[in-house]
Design an enzyme around this catalytic site. Structure first.
Site, PDB file in Angstrom:
ATOM      1  N   ASP A  69      15.060  -6.935  50.377  1.00  0.00           N
ATOM      2  CA  ASP A  69      14.746  -5.510  50.237  1.00  0.00           C
ATOM      3  C   ASP A  69      13.492  -5.250  49.413  1.00  0.00           C
ATOM      4  OD1 ASP A  69      15.896  -6.410  47.897  1.00  0.00           O
ATOM      5  OD2 ASP A  69      17.653  -5.122  47.997  1.00  0.00           O
ATOM      6  N   ASN A 138      28.649  -1.162  42.721  1.00  0.00           N
ATOM      7  CA  ASN A 138      29.398  -0.402  43.734  1.00  0.00           C
ATOM      8  C   ASN A 138      29.614  -1.235  44.999  1.00  0.00           C
ATOM      9  OD1 ASN A 138      26.851  -0.489  44.790  1.00  0.00           O
ATOM     10  ND2 ASN A 138      26.533   1.723  44.907  1.00  0.00           N
ATOM     11  N   HIS A 140      27.201  -2.909  46.623  1.00  0.00           N
ATOM     12  CA  HIS A 140      26.066  -2.990  47.554  1.00  0.00           C
ATOM     13  C   HIS A 140      25.528  -4.413  47.647  1.00  0.00           C
ATOM     14  CE1 HIS A 140      23.055  -1.772  44.174  1.00  0.00           C
ATOM     15  NE2 HIS A 140      22.718  -2.984  44.525  1.00  0.00           N
ATOM     16  N   GLU A 145      24.085   0.465  50.633  1.00  0.00           N
ATOM     17  CA  GLU A 145      24.950   1.229  49.738  1.00  0.00           C
ATOM     18  C   GLU A 145      26.261   1.608  50.432  1.00  0.00           C
ATOM     19  OE1 GLU A 145      24.246   1.439  46.727  1.00  0.00           O
ATOM     20  OE2 GLU A 145      22.213   2.142  46.282  1.00  0.00           O
TER      21      GLU A 145
HETATM   22  C1  GLP Z   1      19.677  -4.475  43.046  1.00  0.00           C
HETATM   23  C2  GLP Z   1      19.214  -5.280  44.290  1.00  0.00           C
HETATM   24  C3  GLP Z   1      20.315  -6.143  44.830  1.00  0.00           C
HETATM   25  C4  GLP Z   1      20.975  -6.870  43.684  1.00  0.00           C
HETATM   26  C5  GLP Z   1      21.705  -5.890  42.816  1.00  0.00           C
HETATM   27  C6  GLP Z   1      22.404  -6.501  41.616  1.00  0.00           C
HETATM   28  O1  GLP Z   1      19.808  -3.131  43.278  1.00  0.00           O
HETATM   29  N1  GLP Z   1      18.664  -4.515  45.351  1.00  0.00           N
HETATM   30  O2  GLP Z   1      19.792  -7.039  45.812  1.00  0.00           O
HETATM   31  O3  GLP Z   1      21.891  -7.817  44.173  1.00  0.00           O
HETATM   32  O4  GLP Z   1      20.877  -4.822  42.427  1.00  0.00           O
HETATM   33  O5  GLP Z   1      21.517  -6.758  40.583  1.00  0.00           O
HETATM   34  P1  GLP Z   1      21.832  -7.675  39.360  1.00  0.00           P
HETATM   35  O6  GLP Z   1      21.841  -9.070  39.890  1.00  0.00           O
HETATM   36  O7  GLP Z   1      20.702  -7.457  38.406  1.00  0.00           O
HETATM   37  O8  GLP Z   1      23.146  -7.258  38.828  1.00  0.00           O
END
Ligand code: GLP
Length: 243
Positions: A69, A138, A140, A145
């Protein structure tokens, strides 16, 4: 679902164990396609891969990568973009060829055009051999989402309020967090031959439990991984504490 669990005592051990999986994939198929992720979760894994590369154990010369992304509106020069993150935390430290690394183009304003380009690119590459994933609070994955239906191809999403809040830590203020992003859809993720999900910390324990023991529902996007034939879940003790 066939899910293997790799349990590390803490973040560092979990990261090393997850890096073993990525390293094995590269050794077995030097020209593999890696689906890569950003966020805090994979940082330790990337550090571990860099260390192995520096030790002469890991060669990225033929590896291709495609990221999940990117924030809409941010380009490679912006230090909050995911392209910047990948360059800084992995690509610039190993011998992967820049032209073999792909991230959605956040500066393309035409969403339909960019999403179609990204899906065609993924199809061209033959899908990913190994897809790395973090998980949002959440549920995702990428930026898919919670919604009324599972997404399919690459699309432009409005970020959930909770995601904007969670990602504010990387920006000067909440107002600076982009409201839209391009993300690989569920089918892109699910077509990976192997999925490697990484999660650490007790704040991820509840969503991990929901995603893997609850119903498969688009309200918890990661729950669709229950339908994937080959998931490896690398977690630390805290993230795994409720499973
Ligand atoms: C972000 C990214 C995701 C990621 C998630 C969790 O929003 N777009 O790809 O997996 O958040 O992030 P973290 O690993 O910092 O908890």
């Amino acid at each position: 679902m066939k899910m293997r669990i790799i349990k590390g005592k803490n973040y560092d051990e979990m990261s090393r164990m997850a890096a073993d999986v990525v390293a094995a994939q590269i050794l077995l198929k030097p020209n593999c396609v890696l689906g890569l992720a950003t966020g805090g979760s994979p940082l330790g894994l990337y550090k571990s891969l860099i260390a192995r590369h520096n030790a002469g154990e890991l060669d990225f010369a033929a590896v291709r990568s495609i990221n999940l992304d990117e924030y809409k509106g941010l380009g490679a020069e912006s230090d909050q973009s995911y392209r910047y993150f990948m360059n800084k935390n992995l690509f610039s430290h190993v011998n992967i060829k820049t032209e073999n690394t792909f991230v959605p183009n956040g500066l393309e304003e035409d969403g339909d055009k960019e999403c179609a380009r990204y899906d065609a690119l993924m199809a061209d590459m033959g899908g990913t051999d190994l897809q790395l994933l973090g998980i949002g609070h959440n549920g995702h994955i990428g930026f898919n989402e919670p919604a009324d239906a599972f997404s399919t191809g690459t699309h432009c999403v409005a970020l959930a309020e909770s995601t904007i809040k969670a990602n504010t830590r990387f920006f000067a203020s909440e107002a600076d967090v982009p409201r839209f992003a391009y993300t690989m859809g569920t089918s892109g993720i699910m077509h990976a031959k192997t999925v490697l999900l990484i999660a650490s910390g007790k704040e991820k324990a509840e969503i991990i439990k929901k995603a893997f023991t609850g119903p498969v529902t688009p309200q918890v996007p990661a729950s669709i991984l229950q339908l994937h034939p080959n998931v490896i879940f690398a977690g630390d003790e805290e993230a795994l504490s409720l499973l």
